[in-house]
Write a protein that holds these residues in place. Structure first.
Motif, PDB file in Angstrom:
ATOM      1  N   LEU A  54       0.840  -1.184   0.000  1.00 53.07           N
ATOM      2  CA  LEU A  54       0.000   0.000   0.000  1.00 53.07           C
ATOM      3  C   LEU A  54       0.881   1.242   0.000  1.00 53.07           C
ATOM      4  O   LEU A  54       1.685   1.429   0.917  1.00 53.07           O
ATOM      5  CB  LEU A  54      -0.900   0.023   1.238  1.00 53.07           C
ATOM      6  N   PRO A  55       0.751   2.105  -0.994  1.00 51.51           N
ATOM      7  CA  PRO A  55       1.529   3.339  -0.990  1.00 51.51           C
ATOM      8  C   PRO A  55       0.982   4.322   0.040  1.00 51.51           C
ATOM      9  O   PRO A  55      -0.220   4.387   0.262  1.00 51.51           O
ATOM     10  CB  PRO A  55       1.363   3.881  -2.415  1.00 51.51           C
ATOM     11  N   ILE A  56       1.869   5.043   0.682  1.00 53.14           N
ATOM     12  CA  ILE A  56       1.468   6.097   1.620  1.00 53.14           C
ATOM     13  C   ILE A  56       1.384   7.384   0.807  1.00 53.14           C
ATOM     14  O   ILE A  56       2.405   7.985   0.461  1.00 53.14           O
ATOM     15  CB  ILE A  56       2.469   6.224   2.778  1.00 53.14           C
ATOM     16  N   CYS A  57       0.166   7.777   0.477  1.00 56.97           N
ATOM     17  CA  CYS A  57      -0.058   8.879  -0.471  1.00 56.97           C
ATOM     18  C   CYS A  57      -0.273  10.227   0.202  1.00 56.97           C
ATOM     19  O   CYS A  57      -0.429  11.233  -0.488  1.00 56.97           O
ATOM     20  CB  CYS A  57      -1.252   8.570  -1.365  1.00 56.97           C
ATOM     21  N   GLY A  58      -0.309  10.286   1.510  1.00 56.28           N
ATOM     22  CA  GLY A  58      -0.520  11.557   2.198  1.00 56.28           C
ATOM     23  C   GLY A  58       0.550  11.794   3.236  1.00 56.28           C
ATOM     24  O   GLY A  58       1.065  10.870   3.857  1.00 56.28           O
ATOM     25  N   MET A  59       0.908  13.043   3.405  1.00 51.69           N
ATOM     26  CA  MET A  59       1.893  13.405   4.414  1.00 51.69           C
ATOM     27  C   MET A  59       1.560  14.799   4.921  1.00 51.69           C
ATOM     28  O   MET A  59       0.792  15.527   4.290  1.00 51.69           O
ATOM     29  CB  MET A  59       3.309  13.356   3.850  1.00 51.69           C
ATOM     30  N   VAL A  67      -0.944  15.656  -0.614  1.00 51.99           N
ATOM     31  CA  VAL A  67      -1.223  14.394  -1.290  1.00 51.99           C
ATOM     32  C   VAL A  67      -0.153  14.167  -2.354  1.00 51.99           C
ATOM     33  O   VAL A  67       0.073  15.021  -3.213  1.00 51.99           O
ATOM     34  CB  VAL A  67      -2.625  14.399  -1.919  1.00 51.99           C
ATOM     35  N   LEU A  68       0.493  13.011  -2.289  1.00 51.17           N
ATOM     36  CA  LEU A  68       1.541  12.663  -3.239  1.00 51.17           C
ATOM     37  C   LEU A  68       0.963  11.910  -4.424  1.00 51.17           C
ATOM     38  O   LEU A  68      -0.076  11.248  -4.311  1.00 51.17           O
ATOM     39  CB  LEU A  68       2.602  11.802  -2.551  1.00 51.17           C
ATOM     40  N   ASP A  69       1.636  11.991  -5.554  1.00 53.64           N
ATOM     41  CA  ASP A  69       1.221  11.272  -6.752  1.00 53.64           C
ATOM     42  C   ASP A  69       1.371   9.773  -6.527  1.00 53.64           C
ATOM     43  O   ASP A  69       2.357   9.317  -5.939  1.00 53.64           O
ATOM     44  CB  ASP A  69       2.072  11.670  -7.958  1.00 53.64           C
ATOM     45  N   TYR A  70       0.397   9.020  -7.016  1.00 53.91           N
ATOM     46  CA  TYR A  70       0.453   7.562  -6.940  1.00 53.91           C
ATOM     47  C   TYR A  70       1.684   7.080  -7.705  1.00 53.91           C
ATOM     48  O   TYR A  70       2.019   7.626  -8.760  1.00 53.91           O
ATOM     49  CB  TYR A  70      -0.830   6.965  -7.537  1.00 53.91           C
TER      50      TYR A  70
END
Length: 87
Positions: free
Chosen positions: A56-61, A71-74
Motif C-alpha cells: 500500500l503506498p502512503i499517499c498523504g503526508m 497528497v503525493l502522486d500515486y
C-alpha cells in the motif's frame, strides 16, 4: 526512484501465515536493498488474507502548514510491479 511529488513510502502487509517478527523484518529488508530511496514499513495488524503480500503506498503526508495534508502522486505501475516482484 520516485520523483519529488511521488510516493516514497509503502506499507507491506504480509499474508496471514507470515506475521512473525522475522518475517516482518525480512519483508521490508529485501525491498529496501533493491529500492534504496524508498522506505518500507511492515504491518502485521490487519485483516486476514491468504494471498501473497500486499503493498500500500502512503499517499498523504503532513503539509508545510500545521494541520494541512499534502497528497503525493500515486507511484508508477512499474514501481508497484517491481516491489511486488521483490516480495
Amino acid at each position: 526512484m520516485p520523483a519529488g511529488d511521488e510516493v516514497d513510502s509503502f506499507i507491506i502487509l504480509p499474508r496471514s501465515g507470515a506475521r512473525s517478527q522475522s518475517a516482518l523484518r525480512g519483508g521490508s529488508r529485501h525491498p529496501e536493498e533493491l529500492f534504496s530511496r524508498i522506505r518500507f514499513y511492515c504491518q502485521r495488524r490487519h485483516f486476514a488474507f491468504d494471498d501473497d503480500y500486499q503493498v500500500l503506498p502512503i499517499c498523504g503526508m503532513g503539509g508545510d502548514e500545521p494541520g494541512t495534508l499534502r497528497v503525493l502522486d500515486y507511484p508508477k505501475q512499474s514501481v508497484m510491479m517491481g516491489i511486488a516482484a521483490a516480495l
